[in-house]
Design a protein around this motif. Structure first.
Motif, PDB file in Angstrom:
ATOM      1  N   LYS A 119       0.801  -1.297   0.003  1.00 38.51           N
ATOM      2  CA  LYS A 119       0.010   0.009  -0.235  1.00 38.51           C
ATOM      3  C   LYS A 119       0.950   1.294   0.059  1.00 38.51           C
ATOM      4  O   LYS A 119       1.937   1.457   0.732  1.00 38.51           O
ATOM      5  CB  LYS A 119      -0.996  -0.046   1.112  1.00 38.51           C
ATOM      6  CG  LYS A 119      -1.992   1.086   1.359  1.00 38.51           C
ATOM      7  CD  LYS A 119      -2.980   0.957   2.267  1.00 38.51           C
ATOM      8  CE  LYS A 119      -2.610   0.360   3.689  1.00 38.51           C
ATOM      9  NZ  LYS A 119      -3.532   0.405   4.587  1.00 38.51           N
ATOM     10  N   ILE A 120       0.659   2.265  -0.904  1.00 35.26           N
ATOM     11  CA  ILE A 120       1.553   3.395  -1.023  1.00 35.26           C
ATOM     12  C   ILE A 120       0.827   4.736  -0.599  1.00 35.26           C
ATOM     13  O   ILE A 120      -0.314   4.941  -1.340  1.00 35.26           O
ATOM     14  CB  ILE A 120       2.110   3.348  -2.488  1.00 35.26           C
ATOM     15  CG1 ILE A 120       2.521   2.276  -3.055  1.00 35.26           C
ATOM     16  CG2 ILE A 120       2.928   4.463  -2.499  1.00 35.26           C
ATOM     17  CD1 ILE A 120       2.420   1.599  -4.236  1.00 35.26           C
ATOM     18  N   PHE A 121       1.506   5.561   0.177  1.00 35.96           N
ATOM     19  CA  PHE A 121       0.911   6.777   0.426  1.00 35.96           C
ATOM     20  C   PHE A 121       1.766   7.731  -0.062  1.00 35.96           C
ATOM     21  O   PHE A 121       2.977   7.472   0.391  1.00 35.96           O
ATOM     22  CB  PHE A 121       0.614   6.926   1.850  1.00 35.96           C
ATOM     23  CG  PHE A 121      -0.512   6.053   2.720  1.00 35.96           C
ATOM     24  CD1 PHE A 121      -1.715   6.601   2.587  1.00 35.96           C
ATOM     25  CD2 PHE A 121      -0.391   4.989   3.223  1.00 35.96           C
ATOM     26  CE1 PHE A 121      -2.842   5.761   3.042  1.00 35.96           C
ATOM     27  CE2 PHE A 121      -1.279   4.146   3.854  1.00 35.96           C
ATOM     28  CZ  PHE A 121      -2.750   4.588   3.643  1.00 35.96           C
ATOM     29  N   VAL A 122       1.250   8.897  -0.459  1.00 38.21           N
ATOM     30  CA  VAL A 122       2.139  10.127  -0.798  1.00 38.21           C
ATOM     31  C   VAL A 122       1.828  11.015   0.056  1.00 38.21           C
ATOM     32  O   VAL A 122       0.291  11.619  -0.117  1.00 38.21           O
ATOM     33  CB  VAL A 122       2.344  10.502  -2.158  1.00 38.21           C
ATOM     34  CG1 VAL A 122       3.008  12.017  -2.301  1.00 38.21           C
ATOM     35  CG2 VAL A 122       2.962   9.468  -2.896  1.00 38.21           C
ATOM     36  N   ILE A 123       2.591  11.630   1.095  1.00 32.30           N
ATOM     37  CA  ILE A 123       1.841  12.732   1.943  1.00 32.30           C
ATOM     38  C   ILE A 123       2.068  14.192   1.198  1.00 32.30           C
ATOM     39  O   ILE A 123       2.959  14.429   0.602  1.00 32.30           O
ATOM     40  CB  ILE A 123       2.833  12.717   3.043  1.00 32.30           C
ATOM     41  CG1 ILE A 123       2.691  11.282   3.806  1.00 32.30           C
ATOM     42  CG2 ILE A 123       2.272  13.677   4.183  1.00 32.30           C
ATOM     43  CD1 ILE A 123       1.233  10.695   4.073  1.00 32.30           C
ATOM     44  N   ASP A 124       0.908  14.625   1.096  1.00 35.74           N
ATOM     45  CA  ASP A 124       0.757  15.997   0.088  1.00 35.74           C
ATOM     46  C   ASP A 124       0.890  16.964   1.083  1.00 35.74           C
ATOM     47  O   ASP A 124      -0.051  17.650   1.321  1.00 35.74           O
ATOM     48  CB  ASP A 124      -0.603  15.809  -0.527  1.00 35.74           C
ATOM     49  CG  ASP A 124      -0.724  16.697  -1.542  1.00 35.74           C
ATOM     50  OD1 ASP A 124       0.602  17.310  -1.955  1.00 35.74           O
ATOM     51  OD2 ASP A 124      -1.735  17.101  -2.308  1.00 35.74           O
ATOM     52  N   TYR A 125       2.099  17.333   1.468  1.00 35.55           N
ATOM     53  CA  TYR A 125       2.454  18.395   2.420  1.00 35.55           C
ATOM     54  C   TYR A 125       3.148  19.680   1.436  1.00 35.55           C
ATOM     55  O   TYR A 125       3.173  20.696   2.438  1.00 35.55           O
ATOM     56  CB  TYR A 125       3.567  18.124   3.364  1.00 35.55           C
ATOM     57  CG  TYR A 125       5.036  17.275   2.916  1.00 35.55           C
ATOM     58  CD1 TYR A 125       5.655  18.268   2.264  1.00 35.55           C
ATOM     59  CD2 TYR A 125       5.018  16.206   2.681  1.00 35.55           C
ATOM     60  CE1 TYR A 125       6.843  17.867   2.119  1.00 35.55           C
ATOM     61  CE2 TYR A 125       6.319  15.648   2.270  1.00 35.55           C
ATOM     62  CZ  TYR A 125       7.201  16.585   1.930  1.00 35.55           C
ATOM     63  OH  TYR A 125       8.284  16.136   1.298  1.00 35.55           O
ATOM     64  N   SER A 126       3.246  19.505   0.570  1.00 40.22           N
ATOM     65  CA  SER A 126       3.850  20.574  -0.379  1.00 40.22           C
ATOM     66  C   SER A 126       3.332  20.916  -1.866  1.00 40.22           C
ATOM     67  O   SER A 126       2.779  19.736  -2.456  1.00 40.22           O
ATOM     68  CB  SER A 126       5.274  20.385  -0.583  1.00 40.22           C
ATOM     69  OG  SER A 126       5.990  21.255  -1.089  1.00 40.22           O
ATOM     70  N   GLU A 127       2.954  21.897  -2.330  1.00 42.33           N
ATOM     71  CA  GLU A 127       2.615  22.023  -3.701  1.00 42.33           C
ATOM     72  C   GLU A 127       3.746  21.384  -4.737  1.00 42.33           C
ATOM     73  O   GLU A 127       3.550  21.044  -6.019  1.00 42.33           O
ATOM     74  CB  GLU A 127       2.475  23.621  -4.046  1.00 42.33           C
ATOM     75  CG  GLU A 127       1.442  24.181  -3.324  1.00 42.33           C
ATOM     76  CD  GLU A 127       0.070  23.888  -4.111  1.00 42.33           C
ATOM     77  OE1 GLU A 127      -0.019  23.825  -4.971  1.00 42.33           O
ATOM     78  OE2 GLU A 127      -0.751  23.723  -3.143  1.00 42.33           O
ATOM     79  N   SER A 128       4.963  21.438  -4.451  1.00 40.83           N
ATOM     80  CA  SER A 128       6.192  21.139  -5.426  1.00 40.83           C
ATOM     81  C   SER A 128       6.627  19.830  -4.775  1.00 40.83           C
ATOM     82  O   SER A 128       6.496  19.061  -3.878  1.00 40.83           O
ATOM     83  CB  SER A 128       7.218  22.104  -5.228  1.00 40.83           C
ATOM     84  OG  SER A 128       7.974  22.248  -3.998  1.00 40.83           O
ATOM     85  N   SER A 129       7.407  19.094  -5.885  1.00 34.51           N
ATOM     86  CA  SER A 129       7.910  17.944  -5.537  1.00 34.51           C
ATOM     87  C   SER A 129       9.270  17.913  -6.306  1.00 34.51           C
ATOM     88  O   SER A 129       9.517  18.508  -7.408  1.00 34.51           O
ATOM     89  CB  SER A 129       7.015  16.829  -6.167  1.00 34.51           C
ATOM     90  OG  SER A 129       6.793  16.747  -7.506  1.00 34.51           O
ATOM     91  N   SER A 130      10.132  17.043  -6.162  1.00 35.43           N
ATOM     92  CA  SER A 130      11.350  17.057  -6.792  1.00 35.43           C
ATOM     93  C   SER A 130      11.274  16.353  -8.269  1.00 35.43           C
ATOM     94  O   SER A 130      10.557  15.597  -8.418  1.00 35.43           O
ATOM     95  CB  SER A 130      12.565  16.197  -5.903  1.00 35.43           C
ATOM     96  OG  SER A 130      12.451  14.770  -5.816  1.00 35.43           O
ATOM     97  N   ALA A 131      12.344  16.664  -9.068  1.00 32.52           N
ATOM     98  CA  ALA A 131      12.098  16.073 -10.503  1.00 32.52           C
ATOM     99  C   ALA A 131      12.261  14.422 -10.253  1.00 32.52           C
ATOM    100  O   ALA A 131      11.379  13.941 -11.096  1.00 32.52           O
ATOM    101  CB  ALA A 131      13.300  16.725 -11.339  1.00 32.52           C
TER     102      ALA A 131
END
Length: 183
Positions: A119-131
């Motif tokens: 099971k995979i979660f991405v915690i959406d704590y920022s508008e940006s993400s690394s390349a």
């Protein structure tokens, strides 16, 4: 519940991986920090220098370096953790949106390809993400994996029977946490 926190450090011809807790502790000797298994602990600046050195001298680009380090972590997880009573336990990978999250996405993709219950979660704590995060997110989605993107603590829940891989923050964390990651 098993929680895996890992530090990956890739250097030419050498990979340093630390998984805690598994009897490994931090000790200080002659003003330097070491793990009880003898591996040095590097601070954020030292890690940046080591990564740059590796990328400049091997040559290898950052996305391939991430793939190689995460593959070694995946191999370790299969060989040392997903054995015996842990063999069929479900795995939860919790990712941030930076390069440590990118490492987690590679591990999740490899687990998915190995037909593990992940099971995979991405915690959406920022508008940006690394390349590199974005590249690995796209690669993971191509496997058909379900990725839960959330900014709500209530959506991220664990059971006592799961193995949790924490890939939220890495050496680049340079400010206090807030919002969902603080909770």
């Amino acid at each position: 519940m098993i929680i895996i926190l890992f530090i990956t450090y890739e250097f030419p011809f050498e990979l340093k991986i630390t998984f805690l807790p598994f009897g490994i502790q931090i000790k200080e000797e002659n003003g330097r920090n070491y793990l009880t298994n003898g591996m040095k602990i590097l601070n954020s600046e030292q890690l940046k220098i080591a990564d740059k050195f590796t990328i400049d001298t091997e040559p290898v680009n950052s996305i391939d370096l991430m793939e190689r380090a995460a593959t070694r972590c995946f191999d370790f997880i299969l060989e040392k953790i997903l054995i015996d009573e842990n063999k069929d336990k479900p795995i939860v990978v919790v990712c941030g949106k930076g390069n440590n999250g990118g490492d987690g996405l590679v591990i999740a993709r490899l687990l998915q390809n190995a037909r593990r219950n992940v099971k995979i979660f991405v915690i959406d704590y920022s508008e940006s993400s690394s390349a590199d995060f974005k590249i690995n997110y796209d690669r993971l989605k191509q496997t058909g994996a379900i990725v839960i993107e959330t900014g709500e603590v209530s959506e991220v829940n664990f059971s006592d029977n799961e193995i949790i891989i924490d890939a939220i923050f890495g050496a680049g964390l340079n400010k206090p946490t807030e919002g969902i990651v603080k909770k």
